[in-house]
Scaffold this motif. Structure first.
Motif, PDB file in Angstrom:
ATOM      1  N   ALA A 146       0.836  -1.206   0.000  1.00 54.10           N
ATOM      2  CA  ALA A 146       0.000   0.000   0.000  1.00 54.10           C
ATOM      3  C   ALA A 146       0.868   1.252   0.000  1.00 54.10           C
ATOM      4  O   ALA A 146       0.577   2.240  -0.693  1.00 54.10           O
ATOM      5  CB  ALA A 146      -0.926  -0.012   1.215  1.00 54.10           C
ATOM      6  N   GLY A 147       1.947   1.239   0.780  1.00 54.76           N
ATOM      7  CA  GLY A 147       2.848   2.383   0.829  1.00 54.76           C
ATOM      8  C   GLY A 147       3.534   2.638  -0.500  1.00 54.76           C
ATOM      9  O   GLY A 147       3.713   3.794  -0.923  1.00 54.76           O
ATOM     10  N   MET A 150       1.191   4.353  -2.764  1.00 49.88           N
ATOM     11  CA  MET A 150       1.075   5.764  -2.414  1.00 49.88           C
ATOM     12  C   MET A 150       2.277   6.556  -2.916  1.00 49.88           C
ATOM     13  O   MET A 150       2.122   7.669  -3.449  1.00 49.88           O
ATOM     14  CB  MET A 150       0.945   5.919  -0.899  1.00 49.88           C
ATOM     15  CG  MET A 150       0.659   7.344  -0.443  1.00 49.88           C
ATOM     16  SD  MET A 150      -0.962   7.961  -1.003  1.00 49.88           S
ATOM     17  CE  MET A 150      -2.056   7.088   0.140  1.00 49.88           C
ATOM     18  N   ILE A 162      -3.578   8.669   7.657  1.00 44.09           N
ATOM     19  CA  ILE A 162      -3.902   7.250   7.821  1.00 44.09           C
ATOM     20  C   ILE A 162      -5.223   7.150   8.569  1.00 44.09           C
ATOM     21  O   ILE A 162      -5.385   7.717   9.658  1.00 44.09           O
ATOM     22  CB  ILE A 162      -2.802   6.515   8.610  1.00 44.09           C
ATOM     23  CG1 ILE A 162      -1.465   6.590   7.863  1.00 44.09           C
ATOM     24  CG2 ILE A 162      -3.200   5.055   8.838  1.00 44.09           C
ATOM     25  CD1 ILE A 162      -0.284   6.038   8.658  1.00 44.09           C
ATOM     26  N   ARG A 174      -0.199  -3.544   9.228  1.00 37.39           N
ATOM     27  CA  ARG A 174      -0.405  -2.825   7.969  1.00 37.39           C
ATOM     28  C   ARG A 174       0.197  -1.418   8.039  1.00 37.39           C
ATOM     29  O   ARG A 174       0.880  -0.973   7.106  1.00 37.39           O
ATOM     30  CB  ARG A 174      -1.897  -2.718   7.662  1.00 37.39           C
ATOM     31  CG  ARG A 174      -2.546  -4.036   7.358  1.00 37.39           C
ATOM     32  CD  ARG A 174      -4.061  -3.921   7.260  1.00 37.39           C
ATOM     33  NE  ARG A 174      -4.661  -5.251   7.335  1.00 37.39           N
ATOM     34  CZ  ARG A 174      -5.953  -5.503   7.277  1.00 37.39           C
ATOM     35  NH1 ARG A 174      -6.822  -4.498   7.125  1.00 37.39           N
ATOM     36  NH2 ARG A 174      -6.406  -6.741   7.360  1.00 37.39           N
ATOM     37  N   PHE A 178       3.215   0.167   5.924  1.00 39.69           N
ATOM     38  CA  PHE A 178       2.963   1.377   5.146  1.00 39.69           C
ATOM     39  C   PHE A 178       4.009   2.439   5.451  1.00 39.69           C
ATOM     40  O   PHE A 178       4.614   3.024   4.543  1.00 39.69           O
ATOM     41  CB  PHE A 178       1.562   1.905   5.457  1.00 39.69           C
ATOM     42  CG  PHE A 178       1.184   3.155   4.713  1.00 39.69           C
ATOM     43  CD1 PHE A 178       0.788   3.091   3.386  1.00 39.69           C
ATOM     44  CD2 PHE A 178       1.233   4.391   5.338  1.00 39.69           C
ATOM     45  CE1 PHE A 178       0.433   4.245   2.681  1.00 39.69           C
ATOM     46  CE2 PHE A 178       0.881   5.547   4.657  1.00 39.69           C
ATOM     47  CZ  PHE A 178       0.478   5.474   3.322  1.00 39.69           C
ATOM     48  N   PHE A 222      -4.463   6.753   3.332  1.00 42.02           N
ATOM     49  CA  PHE A 222      -4.396   5.296   3.394  1.00 42.02           C
ATOM     50  C   PHE A 222      -5.478   4.805   4.347  1.00 42.02           C
ATOM     51  O   PHE A 222      -5.460   5.126   5.536  1.00 42.02           O
ATOM     52  CB  PHE A 222      -3.016   4.840   3.881  1.00 42.02           C
ATOM     53  CG  PHE A 222      -2.931   3.356   4.189  1.00 42.02           C
ATOM     54  CD1 PHE A 222      -3.458   2.412   3.306  1.00 42.02           C
ATOM     55  CD2 PHE A 222      -2.328   2.907   5.353  1.00 42.02           C
ATOM     56  CE1 PHE A 222      -3.386   1.047   3.582  1.00 42.02           C
ATOM     57  CE2 PHE A 222      -2.240   1.545   5.641  1.00 42.02           C
ATOM     58  CZ  PHE A 222      -2.771   0.607   4.766  1.00 42.02           C
ATOM     59  N   ALA A 229     -11.298   3.234   3.480  1.00 38.09           N
ATOM     60  CA  ALA A 229     -10.927   3.921   2.239  1.00 38.09           C
ATOM     61  C   ALA A 229     -12.154   4.476   1.521  1.00 38.09           C
ATOM     62  O   ALA A 229     -12.143   5.622   1.039  1.00 38.09           O
ATOM     63  CB  ALA A 229     -10.172   2.965   1.327  1.00 38.09           C
ATOM     64  N   VAL A 247      -5.628   5.032  -1.081  1.00 38.93           N
ATOM     65  CA  VAL A 247      -5.198   3.635  -1.167  1.00 38.93           C
ATOM     66  C   VAL A 247      -5.895   2.864  -0.058  1.00 38.93           C
ATOM     67  O   VAL A 247      -5.920   3.307   1.103  1.00 38.93           O
ATOM     68  CB  VAL A 247      -3.674   3.498  -1.022  1.00 38.93           C
ATOM     69  CG1 VAL A 247      -3.262   2.027  -0.996  1.00 38.93           C
ATOM     70  CG2 VAL A 247      -2.958   4.229  -2.149  1.00 38.93           C
ATOM     71  N   TYR A 249      -7.285  -1.312   1.432  1.00 37.61           N
ATOM     72  CA  TYR A 249      -6.725  -2.626   1.793  1.00 37.61           C
ATOM     73  C   TYR A 249      -7.841  -3.660   1.786  1.00 37.61           C
ATOM     74  O   TYR A 249      -8.824  -3.498   2.495  1.00 37.61           O
ATOM     75  CB  TYR A 249      -6.110  -2.545   3.196  1.00 37.61           C
ATOM     76  CG  TYR A 249      -5.061  -3.593   3.496  1.00 37.61           C
ATOM     77  CD1 TYR A 249      -3.716  -3.259   3.537  1.00 37.61           C
ATOM     78  CD2 TYR A 249      -5.402  -4.909   3.749  1.00 37.61           C
ATOM     79  CE1 TYR A 249      -2.739  -4.200   3.819  1.00 37.61           C
ATOM     80  CE2 TYR A 249      -4.445  -5.863   4.030  1.00 37.61           C
ATOM     81  CZ  TYR A 249      -3.108  -5.501   4.073  1.00 37.61           C
ATOM     82  OH  TYR A 249      -2.144  -6.446   4.355  1.00 37.61           O
ATOM     83  N   ASP A 267      -5.346  -0.907  -4.151  1.00 41.89           N
ATOM     84  CA  ASP A 267      -5.481  -1.616  -2.881  1.00 41.89           C
ATOM     85  C   ASP A 267      -4.369  -2.641  -2.710  1.00 41.89           C
ATOM     86  O   ASP A 267      -3.873  -3.201  -3.703  1.00 41.89           O
ATOM     87  CB  ASP A 267      -6.797  -2.411  -2.843  1.00 41.89           C
ATOM     88  CG  ASP A 267      -7.901  -1.702  -2.088  1.00 41.89           C
ATOM     89  OD1 ASP A 267      -7.821  -0.468  -1.940  1.00 41.89           O
ATOM     90  OD2 ASP A 267      -8.838  -2.378  -1.652  1.00 41.89           O
ATOM     91  N   THR A 302      -1.196  -6.575  -4.960  1.00 36.86           N
ATOM     92  CA  THR A 302      -1.799  -5.264  -5.184  1.00 36.86           C
ATOM     93  C   THR A 302      -2.858  -5.356  -6.274  1.00 36.86           C
ATOM     94  O   THR A 302      -2.821  -6.247  -7.132  1.00 36.86           O
ATOM     95  CB  THR A 302      -0.748  -4.215  -5.616  1.00 36.86           C
ATOM     96  OG1 THR A 302      -0.077  -4.664  -6.808  1.00 36.86           O
ATOM     97  CG2 THR A 302       0.272  -3.974  -4.519  1.00 36.86           C
TER      98      THR A 302
END
Length: 309
Positions: A146-147, A150, A162, A174, A178, A222, A229, A247, A249, A267, A302
């Motif tokens: 996820a990071g 981003m 976040i 998570r 991230f 995030f 999200a 983004v 998850y 995601d 992803t």
């Protein structure tokens, strides 16, 4: 001689039902269906619905009966559900704890009743209770994915928020992943807000609205799950803003549609059906007398617009 023959036949006749009865009892006991009690923290969530399907499908292969109950994000309710499983003498218990710390006392009760406990998706973070095996996504890896998404969306610089749920162990991982990805791949991207929205869409929506008011130059958000999200997306749209990368998850169907439309960047994608199936598999191995691993990681990938069909 004739009387002796009749007596022998009578004795055999008496013995036959007894032998037959013992054989039936053994067969019934040996083939008795194993029952697994599963307490899910929130069965309304698409993620857990998919996990449930994975468990049901795999359990059918082994002939296990699986009973699912919804804790409805209530620790006391989940504790009561475990106690009910114990009273029903299930053969194993699976938990996705709503509160990773509070669940310990319920696990202790199951331990005392000699019922093996397994966790899926969310681990027991308390110092109480023994869990045979934990099956979950590699959430640190997922957070890193996820990071990285981003970093790419922000071209290496900007401010992000976040939408968190810090009391949950999987979410802690998570967020850790991230932040690690930001440090390694785009150190000029800074986290300016980290709020606890409880993993719910309604609160994520309200909290995002507050964040947008406070940080006018925010470039990314995030959400630690898709509800978070999607709640953020709704708040951004309500504020009439554009250019904020979101983004999420899980890659639930609704999130995939948002990614396809462009309202979300992408995601980290979990495989809840695989988590469910592997949980049943490890229980089967345990029932079979095999030594099972304390933890089983399921890889995370992803999902972006390029993956949308």
């Amino acid at each position: 001689m004739k009387k002796s023959g009749l007596a022998a036949l009578a004795a055999i006749a008496v013995l036959l039902p007894a032998c037959s009865s013992n054989s039936t009892s053994t067969t019934t006991t040996g083939s008795a269906t194993k029952t697994i009690g599963v307490s899910i923290q929130d069965l309304e969530a698409q993620f857990y619905q998919q996990m449930e399907l994975g468990m049901k499908s795999e359990a059918a292969k082994y002939g296990y009966k699986v009973t699912f109950v919804d804790a409805s994000r209530d620790s006391a309710r989940q504790q009561s559900q475990v106690e009910d499983f114990i009273s029903r003498k299930v053969d194993a218990i699976v938990l996705t704890p709503y509160d990773s710390q509070a669940i310990g006392s319920a696990i202790v009760e199951a331990n005392d009743a000699k019922i093996p406990v397994f966790t899926a998706d969310i681990a027991n973070a308390s110092k109480q209770g023994i869990v045979i095996s934990h099956v979950a996504s590699n959430n640190v890896q997922g957070g890193e994915q996820a990071g990285t998404l981003m970093c790419t969306a922000l071209h290496g610089s900007g401010t992000v928020a976040i939408i968190d749920e810090p009391e949950v162990t999987s979410v802690q991982d998570r967020v850790k992943g991230f932040r690690l990805a930001l440090q390694q791949h785009c150190p000029n991207v800074k986290v300016v807000a980290d709020v606890d929205s409880g993993g719910t869409r309604t609160k994520a929506n309200a909290d995002t609205g507050d964040i947008l008011q406070r940080y006018k130059d925010l470039k990314g958000i995030f959400g630690i799950n898709d509800d978070s999200a999607l709640g953020a997306v709704a708040a951004i749209q309500a504020a009439g803003l554009k250019g904020i990368a979101v983004v999420g998850y899980d890659a639930s169907p609704e999130a995939r549609a948002a990614i396809k439309s462009g309202s979300m960047v992408g995601d980290a994608i979990q495989h809840p059906d695989v988590i469910g199936a592997k949980t049943i598999d490890v229980i089967h191995d345990y029932f079979s007398g095999k030594k099972v691993p304390a933890r089983i990681d399921v890889p995370v990938g992803t999902y972006t617009k390029a993956d949308a069909k």
